[in-house]
Enzyme design. Structure first.
Site, PDB file in Angstrom:
ATOM      1  N   ASP A  44      62.241  74.095  31.677  1.00  0.00           N
ATOM      2  CA  ASP A  44      61.691  74.091  30.309  1.00  0.00           C
ATOM      3  C   ASP A  44      62.751  73.582  29.329  1.00  0.00           C
ATOM      4  O   ASP A  44      62.476  73.423  28.141  1.00  0.00           O
ATOM      5  CB  ASP A  44      61.115  75.456  29.910  1.00  0.00           C
ATOM      6  N   SER A  45      63.949  73.251  29.864  1.00  0.00           N
ATOM      7  CA  SER A  45      64.941  72.524  29.061  1.00  0.00           C
ATOM      8  C   SER A  45      64.364  71.194  28.601  1.00  0.00           C
ATOM      9  O   SER A  45      64.963  70.537  27.740  1.00  0.00           O
ATOM     10  CB  SER A  45      66.212  72.287  29.877  1.00  0.00           C
ATOM     11  N   ASP A  83      59.441  75.376  35.924  1.00  0.00           N
ATOM     12  CA  ASP A  83      59.695  76.551  35.085  1.00  0.00           C
ATOM     13  C   ASP A  83      58.395  77.093  34.501  1.00  0.00           C
ATOM     14  O   ASP A  83      57.540  76.319  34.046  1.00  0.00           O
ATOM     15  CB  ASP A  83      60.601  76.155  33.914  1.00  0.00           C
ATOM     16  N   LYS A 113      59.685  78.994  38.656  1.00  0.00           N
ATOM     17  CA  LYS A 113      60.870  79.768  38.268  1.00  0.00           C
ATOM     18  C   LYS A 113      60.546  80.561  37.010  1.00  0.00           C
ATOM     19  O   LYS A 113      59.898  80.031  36.098  1.00  0.00           O
ATOM     20  CB  LYS A 113      62.060  78.844  38.022  1.00  0.00           C
ATOM     21  N   GLU A 115      62.265  83.711  34.201  1.00  0.00           N
ATOM     22  CA  GLU A 115      63.505  84.335  33.739  1.00  0.00           C
ATOM     23  C   GLU A 115      63.366  85.849  33.671  1.00  0.00           C
ATOM     24  O   GLU A 115      62.322  86.356  33.242  1.00  0.00           O
ATOM     25  CB  GLU A 115      63.877  83.788  32.346  1.00  0.00           C
ATOM     26  N   GLU A 182      72.970  81.720  35.437  1.00  0.00           N
ATOM     27  CA  GLU A 182      73.420  80.824  34.361  1.00  0.00           C
ATOM     28  C   GLU A 182      74.471  81.509  33.493  1.00  0.00           C
ATOM     29  O   GLU A 182      74.265  82.639  33.028  1.00  0.00           O
ATOM     30  CB  GLU A 182      72.211  80.396  33.510  1.00  0.00           C
TER      31      GLU A 182
HETATM   32  O1  KIV Z   1      65.305  74.767  32.081  1.00  0.00           O
HETATM   33  C1  KIV Z   1      66.317  74.503  32.730  1.00  0.00           C
HETATM   34  O2  KIV Z   1      66.802  73.359  32.773  1.00  0.00           O
HETATM   35  C2  KIV Z   1      66.954  75.584  33.466  1.00  0.00           C
HETATM   36  C3  KIV Z   1      68.321  75.300  34.003  1.00  0.00           C
HETATM   37  C4  KIV Z   1      69.274  75.418  32.885  1.00  0.00           C
HETATM   38  C5  KIV Z   1      68.643  76.185  35.146  1.00  0.00           C
HETATM   39  O3  KIV Z   1      66.407  76.628  33.589  1.00  0.00           O
END
Ligand code: KIV
Length: 281
Positions: A44-45, A83, A113, A115, A182
């Site tokens: 989600d970056s 994500d 993924k 969090e 992280e």
């Molecule tokens: O969203 C992302 O790019 C991430 C990485 C920083 C692990 O979760």
């Protein structure tokens, strides 16, 4: 060879490091897949590096599905992790399963993924029970930036270090098949990695993790808004791109581009006929 939960687990057991980069589109996925990356993370970056938000909070399920399906189409061997965006799983176990299912069915991810530690274990359990592999994400979890009060290293005090270890053991117990760590001090990350059966993937967590992940724009030198200490620039593609964009502008303005080789031709007869028709009108 197509990577799977089992091949990734075998890498941990054989002491072979796992390679992961973020990826958000088809052509980049093809390059990374051909380069032999084990895992591609549709992070989600993308909110930061693709959409220009200051954090990941505004990223939607539609954004994630759109980019995940592009990455999946460009991938033959790499394992694609998508994500789960902010508030797509925190709200309830039901929402978590439905949204994980969408990332698999519509996005064609290989895993999702999310969090958090103990608090999201009911969600992890339910998603895994629905046959969706889960990667957990601990330490500096960007969706909690407003709780942390900024992007800070996590786990430095005894209480925080203990909590991080307990969370890592809890997500493993809940069924996660890997954990991203992280911004965690390297000795703590190495210790957590030694205590888990499943692989840890570090970002700013030192060399003791079972694998590494970076945001590709950071490691290629393509993103200049900020650069965390843990990033190594493996290339300075941003500068190359800017040079190419400048050359393009210059050649278009001076008429150097396009040349004959970039141009389609038509027979003189057809052109003459067209011009004659124009003169007769
Ligand atoms: O969203 C992302 O790019 C991430 C990485 C920083 C692990 O979760």
């Amino acid at each position: 060879m197509r990577q799977t939960v089992q091949t990734l687990q075998a890498k941990k057991e054989q002491g072979e490091k796992i390679t992961m980069l973020t990826c958000y589109d088809y052509s980049m996925a093809k390059l990374m897949d051909a380069a032999g990356l084990d895992m591609l993370l549709v992070g989600d970056s993308l909110g930061n590096v693709i959409l220009g938000y200051e954090d990941t909070i505004s990223v939607t399920m539609e954004d994630m599905i759109h980019h995940t399906s592009a990455v999946a189409r460009g991938t033959k061997d790499a394992f694609v992790v998508a994500d789960m965006p902010f508030m797509s799983y925190q709200t309830s176990v039901y929402d978590a399963v439905v949204n994980a299912g969408r990332l698999m069915k519509e996005g064609r991810a290989s895993a999702v993924k999310l969090e958090g530690g103990k608090v999201v274990c009911p969600q992890i359990q339910a998603i895994v029970q629905a046959s969706v592999p889960v990667v957990a994400h601990l330490g500096m979890t960007p969706q909690s930036v407003n709780t942390f009060g900024g992007f800070k290293v996590q786990g430095k005090t005894i209480d925080a270090a203990r909590k991080l270890l307990e969370d890592a053991l809890a997500v493993e117990e809940a069924g996660a098949f890997a954990v991203v760590l992280e911004c965690v001090p390297e000795k703590l990350a190495a210790y957590i990695s030694s205590q888990l059966r499943i692989p840890t993937i570090g970002i700013g967590a030192g060399a003791g993790c079972d694998g590494q992940v970076l945001v590709y724009q950071d490691m290629l030198g393509m993103f200049s808004d900020y650069c965390p200490k843990f990033v190594k620039k493996f290339a300075n593609i941003g500068a190359f791109m800017q040079d190419a964009f400048r050359s393009y502008c210059n050649e278009v303005k001076t008429g150097q581009f396009p040349e004959k080789e970039h141009t389609y031709q038509i027979s003189n007869e057809v052109m003459q006929k067209l011009q004659q028709e124009g003169e007769q009108q």
